[in-house]
Design an enzyme around this catalytic site. Structure first.
Site, mmCIF file in Angstrom:
data_model
loop_
_atom_site.group_PDB
_atom_site.id
_atom_site.type_symbol
_atom_site.label_atom_id
_atom_site.label_comp_id
_atom_site.label_asym_id
_atom_site.label_seq_id
_atom_site.Cartn_x
_atom_site.Cartn_y
_atom_site.Cartn_z
ATOM 1 N N ASP A 71 0.817 -1.209 0.000
ATOM 2 C CA ASP A 71 0.000 0.000 0.000
ATOM 3 C C ASP A 71 0.851 1.260 0.000
ATOM 4 O O ASP A 71 0.458 2.285 -0.564
ATOM 5 C CB ASP A 71 -0.933 0.008 1.217
ATOM 6 C CG ASP A 71 -2.172 -0.835 0.973
ATOM 7 O OD1 ASP A 71 -2.084 -1.780 0.175
ATOM 8 O OD2 ASP A 71 -3.219 -0.539 1.568
ATOM 9 N N CYS A 79 1.387 -8.117 4.466
ATOM 10 C CA CYS A 79 0.879 -6.744 4.354
ATOM 11 C C CYS A 79 -0.632 -6.676 4.159
ATOM 12 O O CYS A 79 -1.320 -7.671 4.106
ATOM 13 C CB CYS A 79 1.636 -6.008 3.258
ATOM 14 S SG CYS A 79 3.369 -5.734 3.728
ATOM 15 N N ASP A 80 -1.089 -5.449 3.992
ATOM 16 C CA ASP A 80 -2.443 -5.015 4.286
ATOM 17 C C ASP A 80 -3.581 -5.935 3.836
ATOM 18 O O ASP A 80 -4.342 -6.436 4.649
ATOM 19 C CB ASP A 80 -2.682 -3.636 3.679
ATOM 20 C CG ASP A 80 -1.831 -2.568 4.340
ATOM 21 O OD1 ASP A 80 -0.785 -2.912 4.909
ATOM 22 O OD2 ASP A 80 -2.203 -1.393 4.285
ATOM 23 N N LYS A 81 -3.743 -6.133 2.542
ATOM 24 C CA LYS A 81 -4.929 -6.848 2.056
ATOM 25 C C LYS A 81 -4.687 -8.348 1.938
ATOM 26 O O LYS A 81 -5.623 -9.117 1.745
ATOM 27 C CB LYS A 81 -5.375 -6.288 0.703
ATOM 28 C CG LYS A 81 -5.522 -4.773 0.697
ATOM 29 C CD LYS A 81 -6.369 -4.252 1.849
ATOM 30 C CE LYS A 81 -6.269 -2.761 2.021
ATOM 31 N NZ LYS A 81 -4.963 -2.252 2.446
ATOM 32 N N CYS A 129 5.189 -2.489 7.952
ATOM 33 C CA CYS A 129 5.616 -1.203 8.529
ATOM 34 C C CYS A 129 5.340 -1.143 10.025
ATOM 35 O O CYS A 129 4.311 -1.600 10.514
ATOM 36 C CB CYS A 129 4.947 -0.058 7.795
ATOM 37 S SG CYS A 129 5.441 0.029 6.068
ATOM 38 N N GLU A 147 -7.014 3.994 -0.629
ATOM 39 C CA GLU A 147 -6.541 4.425 0.678
ATOM 40 C C GLU A 147 -5.830 5.761 0.500
ATOM 41 O O GLU A 147 -5.008 5.909 -0.403
ATOM 42 C CB GLU A 147 -5.573 3.373 1.221
ATOM 43 C CG GLU A 147 -5.125 3.586 2.629
ATOM 44 C CD GLU A 147 -4.347 2.370 3.128
ATOM 45 O OE1 GLU A 147 -4.993 1.407 3.562
ATOM 46 O OE2 GLU A 147 -3.109 2.386 3.069
ATOM 47 N N SER A 203 -5.425 5.031 5.344
ATOM 48 C CA SER A 203 -4.379 4.130 5.807
ATOM 49 C C SER A 203 -4.479 3.958 7.318
ATOM 50 O O SER A 203 -4.965 4.839 8.033
ATOM 51 C CB SER A 203 -3.013 4.724 5.452
ATOM 52 O OG SER A 203 -1.985 4.081 6.162
#
EC number: 4.2.1.9
Length: 562
Positions: A78, A119-121, A191, A442, A468
């Protein structure tokens, strides 16, 4: 076993021949077949080390009588996709990830799965696949990044995004920014703050789908590889005991997940992913469940970007398990749900305790008596909108301001950079929802720039898109129904009055019934055609995504075909 379908009997000699072409022995062919789903990519720092994690998982599987097969999914960073056309693809990749795992697991008749996201998704996408397939499954992530250090302070990716705002405001120069960007992200891993990836990896522990430590053990620690080996070993136990994701993830464990979410002050994106996971497991889930839990669950951690601590600090303080134990001991979660450890949540938490009360506050001294997230309702969001109230100093704020309306992130970001936004404004960014975007971009750039300019407490931002996990300030996302579906946000004009009442949980356009009715009639006579919204993105995957995606209030999940 499912895999017996492709390896037993005379008619399966061709199949066994292909398996032997892989170098498998007869003994390995007889063992259960375990899918090891790694989202390794050389493009994403959270995923660059996942080959090593996968090798550790496979060692654990072999040690407990299984035969592992590794395959991959896509993975979007992202941070790298932020602020340009790439961000349209991030949330949309979640459905692609779930679909690709289903294809591989069904086509090859796998017996169980170990899911390795970071990570995110990717994290929710893999959990959605686990719920859909309902094979014995367990999650082990790549782990969080260590923070950087700059000018004597810990820094993360969000520090850099906010620093851009400081440069635009003339507070810092580009040489200073270069020095910061070179220090902010020093290792592999997701992150370092409580952003979306780490939020979801922590929630895997509360939902029961991962072993303790999954959410917080840093990516570069050897302890992460030990966890991966134990995860591979444990999936074989789940297979033998026939413990499946739908035995673990229930409405009760989802509420446990929300309670942890509130205690940690997680990303607003969790409010998208939990409904999508529930949807795949046919679990009745409503956004009002979030407020029900949030109203009574104190926030006892304040991690970056809301505070100075990072995931590595939470790990040293006892990790997610220490937080869950405090919640359990004080009646904020239910200890009865089953976990991938093969025991109930209460049983596996019994020996955990807080190691640092500065990082994990005691229940009688929380950062806030309410949880970190809140869902707002009102005429602008009859289906709900979400705010990260844990990142605000005043959680009972009433903010009334003047709308400045933008059709999309790009003109809004330009206006912010050009210092056209002033204290008391409400920046409205619309046509960025799941269907309108498409892909519900985002938007860390606008929120971080406002924060860097020192306007995050005096300017509100409302969108049918999303933010985010690194965002902070008076930022309200997921406004539903979205503009592309004719939600009230589509009727707003620059100069309208917007009222945000955090205590009452209301988000309203301050206008008479007559004015709202007139605007509705005008909109219905001349709606903005969907095909005019980013027409270059209406072909290919995003075009198909836009056809099937539902409202953010439903987790931006696809319509079920059955």
């Amino acid at each position: 076993m499912n895999s017996d379908i492709i390896k037993q009997g005379v008619d399966r000699a061709p199949h066994r021949s292909l398996l032997k072409a892989l170098g498998l022995t007869d003994r390995e062919i007889k063992n259960p077949f375990i899918g090891v789903v790694s989202s390794f990519t050389e493009m994403v720092p959270g995923h660059m080390h996942l080959r090593q994690v996968a090798e550790a998982v496979k060692a654990g599987i072999r040690a407990n009588g299984g035969t592992p097969f590794e395959f991959s999914t896509v993975a979007v960073c992202d941070g790298l996709a932020m602020g340009h056309v790439g961000m349209h693809f991030s949330l949309a990749s979640r459905e692609l990830i779930a679909d690709s795992i289903e294809v591989m697991a069904k086509a090859h008749q796998l017996d169980a799965l170990v899911l390795i996201p970071s990570c995110d998704k990717v994290v929710p996408g893999m959990m959605m696949a686990a719920m859909r397939l309902n094979l014995p499954a367990i999650v082990v992530s790549g782990g969080p990044m260590l923070p950087g250090h700059f000018e004597g302070k810990p820094v993360t990716l969000s520090t850099v995004f906010e620093a851009v705002g400081q440069v635009h405001a003339g507070k810092k120069d580009e040489e200073w920014l270069y020095d910061l960007e070179s220090k902010a992200c020093p290792t592999c891993g997701s992150c370092a703050g409580m952003f979306t990836a780490n939020s979801m990896n922590c929630l895997t522990e509360a939902l029961g789908l991962a072993l303790p430590g999954n959410g917080t053990i840093p990516a570069v620690y050897s302890e992460r590889l030990i966890l991966a080996k134990e995860t591979g070993y444990q999936v074989m136990e789940l297979l033998r005991k026939n413990i499946r994701p739908r035995d673990i993830v229930t409405k009760t464990s989802l509420k446990n997940g929300v309670a942890l979410d509130m205690a940690l002050g997680c990303s607003t994106n969790t409010i998208l992913h939990l409904p999508a996971i529930a949807n795949e497991g046919d679990i009745d889930w409503d956004l009002r469940n979030v407020n029900e839990v949030s109203a009574t669950t104190p926030q006892i951690c304040k991690l970056a970007p809301a505070g100075d601590n990072v995931l590595a600090d939470l790990n040293e303080a006892g990790g997610v398990s220490a937080v869950l134990k405090q919640l359990l001991d004080n009646g904020f979660i239910d200890g009865t749900p089953m976990t991938v450890s093969g025991v109930s949540q209460a049983e596996r938490l019994k020996n955990y305790k807080v190691q640092n009360a500065e990082v994990i506050h005691p229940m009688d001294h929380p950062y806030s008596v309410q949880g970190g997230l809140k869902v707002l309702f009102g005429n602008l969001a009859p289906e709900g909108a979400v705010i990260k109230q844990g990142a605000l100093d005043n959680q009972e704020m009433v903010f009334e301001g003047t709308a400045k309306v933008f059709n999309g992130e790009v003109p809004a970001a330009e206006a912010i950079r050009n210092r056209e936004i002033k204290a008391g404004d409400v920046v409205v960014i619309r046509y960025e929802g799941p269907k309108g975007g498409p892909g519900m971009r985002e938007m860390l750039g606008p929120t971080a720039t406002l924060a860097g300019m020192g306007l995050d407490a005096s300017v509100a931002l409302i969108t049918d898109g999303r933010f985010s996990g690194a965002s902070r300030g008076l930022s309200i996302g997921h406004c539903s129904p979205e503009a592309a579906l004719g939600g009230e946000i589509a009727l707003l004009k620059t100069g309208d009055k917007i009222r945000i009442d955090l205590k009452e949980g209301r988000l309203n356009w301050v206008a008479s019934d007559e004015e709202r009715k007139m605007r509705r009639e005008q909109y219905e006579q001349n709606p903005l055609p969907l095909e005019n919204l980013n027409p270059e993105l209406r072909a290919g995957y995003l075009g198909r995504y836009s056809e099937y995606v539902q409202s953010a209030s439903r987790g931006a999940s696809f319509r079920r075909t059955t």
